[in-house]
Design a protein around this motif. Sequence first.
Motif, PDB file in Angstrom:
ATOM      1  N   VAL A  80       0.841  -1.200   0.000  1.00  0.00           N
ATOM      2  CA  VAL A  80       0.000   0.000   0.000  1.00  0.00           C
ATOM      3  C   VAL A  80       0.875   1.249   0.000  1.00  0.00           C
ATOM      4  N   GLY A  81       0.426   2.270  -0.717  1.00  0.00           N
ATOM      5  CA  GLY A  81       1.102   3.551  -0.687  1.00  0.00           C
ATOM      6  C   GLY A  81       2.212   3.698  -1.697  1.00  0.00           C
ATOM      7  N   GLY A  82       2.395   2.709  -2.530  1.00  0.00           N
ATOM      8  CA  GLY A  82       3.391   2.810  -3.589  1.00  0.00           C
ATOM      9  C   GLY A  82       2.712   3.157  -4.902  1.00  0.00           C
ATOM     10  N   ARG A  83       3.358   2.799  -5.959  1.00  0.00           N
ATOM     11  CA  ARG A  83       2.805   3.057  -7.297  1.00  0.00           C
ATOM     12  C   ARG A  83       2.204   1.781  -7.860  1.00  0.00           C
ATOM     13  N   GLY A  84       1.389   1.108  -7.053  1.00  0.00           N
ATOM     14  CA  GLY A  84       0.749  -0.124  -7.483  1.00  0.00           C
ATOM     15  C   GLY A  84       1.537  -1.345  -7.045  1.00  0.00           C
ATOM     16  N   PRO A  85       1.149  -2.512  -7.571  1.00  0.00           N
ATOM     17  CA  PRO A  85       1.809  -3.758  -7.189  1.00  0.00           C
ATOM     18  C   PRO A  85       3.297  -3.764  -7.554  1.00  0.00           C
ATOM     19  N   GLN A  86       4.063  -4.437  -6.756  1.00  0.00           N
ATOM     20  CA  GLN A  86       5.491  -4.674  -6.951  1.00  0.00           C
ATOM     21  C   GLN A  86       6.357  -3.427  -6.751  1.00  0.00           C
ATOM     22  N   ASP A  87       5.824  -2.402  -6.112  1.00  0.00           N
ATOM     23  CA  ASP A  87       6.616  -1.205  -5.827  1.00  0.00           C
ATOM     24  C   ASP A  87       7.429  -1.463  -4.554  1.00  0.00           C
ATOM     25  N   PRO A  88       8.757  -1.481  -4.647  1.00  0.00           N
ATOM     26  CA  PRO A  88       9.576  -1.766  -3.469  1.00  0.00           C
ATOM     27  C   PRO A  88       9.475  -0.692  -2.385  1.00  0.00           C
ATOM     28  N   ASN A  89       8.929   0.479  -2.714  1.00  0.00           N
ATOM     29  CA  ASN A  89       8.798   1.550  -1.717  1.00  0.00           C
ATOM     30  C   ASN A  89       7.448   1.557  -1.015  1.00  0.00           C
ATOM     31  N   ALA A  90       6.561   0.635  -1.372  1.00  0.00           N
ATOM     32  CA  ALA A  90       5.236   0.576  -0.747  1.00  0.00           C
ATOM     33  C   ALA A  90       5.344   0.040   0.682  1.00  0.00           C
ATOM     34  N   ARG A  91       4.360   0.406   1.490  1.00  0.00           N
ATOM     35  CA  ARG A  91       4.246  -0.185   2.831  1.00  0.00           C
ATOM     36  C   ARG A  91       3.753  -1.624   2.650  1.00  0.00           C
ATOM     37  N   ARG A  92       4.394  -2.556   3.360  1.00  0.00           N
ATOM     38  CA  ARG A  92       4.074  -3.975   3.217  1.00  0.00           C
ATOM     39  C   ARG A  92       3.390  -4.490   4.464  1.00  0.00           C
ATOM     40  N   THR A 116      -6.661  -2.677   9.813  1.00  0.00           N
ATOM     41  CA  THR A 116      -7.981  -2.521   9.207  1.00  0.00           C
ATOM     42  C   THR A 116      -7.882  -1.769   7.885  1.00  0.00           C
ATOM     43  N   ILE A 117      -8.901  -1.938   7.072  1.00  0.00           N
ATOM     44  CA  ILE A 117      -8.971  -1.229   5.797  1.00  0.00           C
ATOM     45  C   ILE A 117      -8.971   0.280   6.053  1.00  0.00           C
ATOM     46  N   ALA A 118      -9.752   0.720   7.036  1.00  0.00           N
ATOM     47  CA  ALA A 118      -9.854   2.152   7.344  1.00  0.00           C
ATOM     48  C   ALA A 118      -8.507   2.755   7.736  1.00  0.00           C
ATOM     49  N   SER A 119      -7.651   1.973   8.381  1.00  0.00           N
ATOM     50  CA  SER A 119      -6.365   2.509   8.858  1.00  0.00           C
ATOM     51  C   SER A 119      -5.367   2.757   7.730  1.00  0.00           C
ATOM     52  N   LEU A 120      -5.667   2.288   6.530  1.00  0.00           N
ATOM     53  CA  LEU A 120      -4.732   2.443   5.409  1.00  0.00           C
ATOM     54  C   LEU A 120      -4.754   3.838   4.793  1.00  0.00           C
ATOM     55  N   GLY A 121      -5.790   4.631   5.098  1.00  0.00           N
ATOM     56  CA  GLY A 121      -5.880   5.982   4.552  1.00  0.00           C
ATOM     57  C   GLY A 121      -6.165   6.002   3.060  1.00  0.00           C
ATOM     58  N   LEU A 122      -6.946   5.056   2.595  1.00  0.00           N
ATOM     59  CA  LEU A 122      -7.252   4.957   1.171  1.00  0.00           C
ATOM     60  C   LEU A 122      -8.227   6.030   0.718  1.00  0.00           C
ATOM     61  N   SER A 123      -8.109   6.418  -0.541  1.00  0.00           N
ATOM     62  CA  SER A 123      -9.021   7.350  -1.195  1.00  0.00           C
ATOM     63  C   SER A 123      -9.493   6.725  -2.498  1.00  0.00           C
ATOM     64  N   VAL A 124     -10.599   7.224  -3.017  1.00  0.00           N
ATOM     65  CA  VAL A 124     -11.099   6.758  -4.304  1.00  0.00           C
ATOM     66  C   VAL A 124     -10.003   6.955  -5.360  1.00  0.00           C
ATOM     67  N   ASP A 125      -9.868   6.005  -6.234  1.00  0.00           N
ATOM     68  CA  ASP A 125      -8.877   5.953  -7.316  1.00  0.00           C
ATOM     69  C   ASP A 125      -7.485   5.529  -6.863  1.00  0.00           C
ATOM     70  N   ASP A 126      -7.285   5.248  -5.578  1.00  0.00           N
ATOM     71  CA  ASP A 126      -6.016   4.674  -5.139  1.00  0.00           C
ATOM     72  C   ASP A 126      -5.915   3.252  -5.675  1.00  0.00           C
ATOM     73  N   ALA A 127      -4.696   2.790  -5.853  1.00  0.00           N
ATOM     74  CA  ALA A 127      -4.440   1.410  -6.262  1.00  0.00           C
ATOM     75  C   ALA A 127      -3.348   0.855  -5.361  1.00  0.00           C
ATOM     76  N   PHE A 128      -3.498  -0.417  -4.989  1.00  0.00           N
ATOM     77  CA  PHE A 128      -2.461  -1.064  -4.198  1.00  0.00           C
ATOM     78  C   PHE A 128      -2.343  -2.521  -4.631  1.00  0.00           C
ATOM     79  N   GLY A 129      -1.301  -3.179  -4.152  1.00  0.00           N
ATOM     80  CA  GLY A 129      -0.998  -4.523  -4.607  1.00  0.00           C
ATOM     81  C   GLY A 129      -1.336  -5.599  -3.598  1.00  0.00           C
ATOM     82  N   TYR A 130      -1.573  -6.787  -4.137  1.00  0.00           N
ATOM     83  CA  TYR A 130      -1.806  -7.996  -3.344  1.00  0.00           C
ATOM     84  C   TYR A 130      -1.021  -9.107  -4.024  1.00  0.00           C
TER      85      TYR A 130
END
Length: 174
Positions: A80-92, A116-130
């Motif tokens: 979460v918080g990177g530039r989508g999936p496989q971003d090494p700078n994202a929070r894991r 929790t989902i709420a704790s991630l600070g997500l906004s509409v149009d955000d993208a994150f990886g799984y």
Amino acid sequence: MAKTKKSESISQKAVSSSPDALYVLEVFLIEGPITEEFAALNPVVSRTIEIKGSNTLAQLHKIIFQAFDREDEHMYEFQVGGRGPQDPNARRYCLKAAFSSSDLSPAPTGDVATTTIASLGLSVDDAFGYWFDFGDDWWHQIDVQSISDKVPSGKYPKIRERVGDSPPQYADFD
């Protein structure tokens, strides 16, 4: 008109941290061990998930696991918080067992069981990886479609829509 847009935007940001909010997430399969034949028949494989802000990332994993008709559990993480999936700078965010593993770099940010989902600070149009199954490497992109403060009654998380067939968890390339 501009004033309404601004207040909607502020309202949207405020809702995104509420445990009572309803998140609509579209989960796309972007990479994994699938055959060329499967890919030709299913150019898009996605699932739309509804989940409450109070649900955890572990609960999101379980509904994705169910939505893609998987059978065998494996390690997984959310980025979460990177530039989508496989971003090494994202929070894991990983399973607790991953915290003791010395081969994970950078170190995980949090435990999926308590985040929790709420704790991630997500906004509409955000993208994150799984990332599911660190051996077969099933990669997904999760797009935040909407966040609303009015949650209809019912059990969450739930699968709202399926596009494309689920690939077999273990493809037969022979």
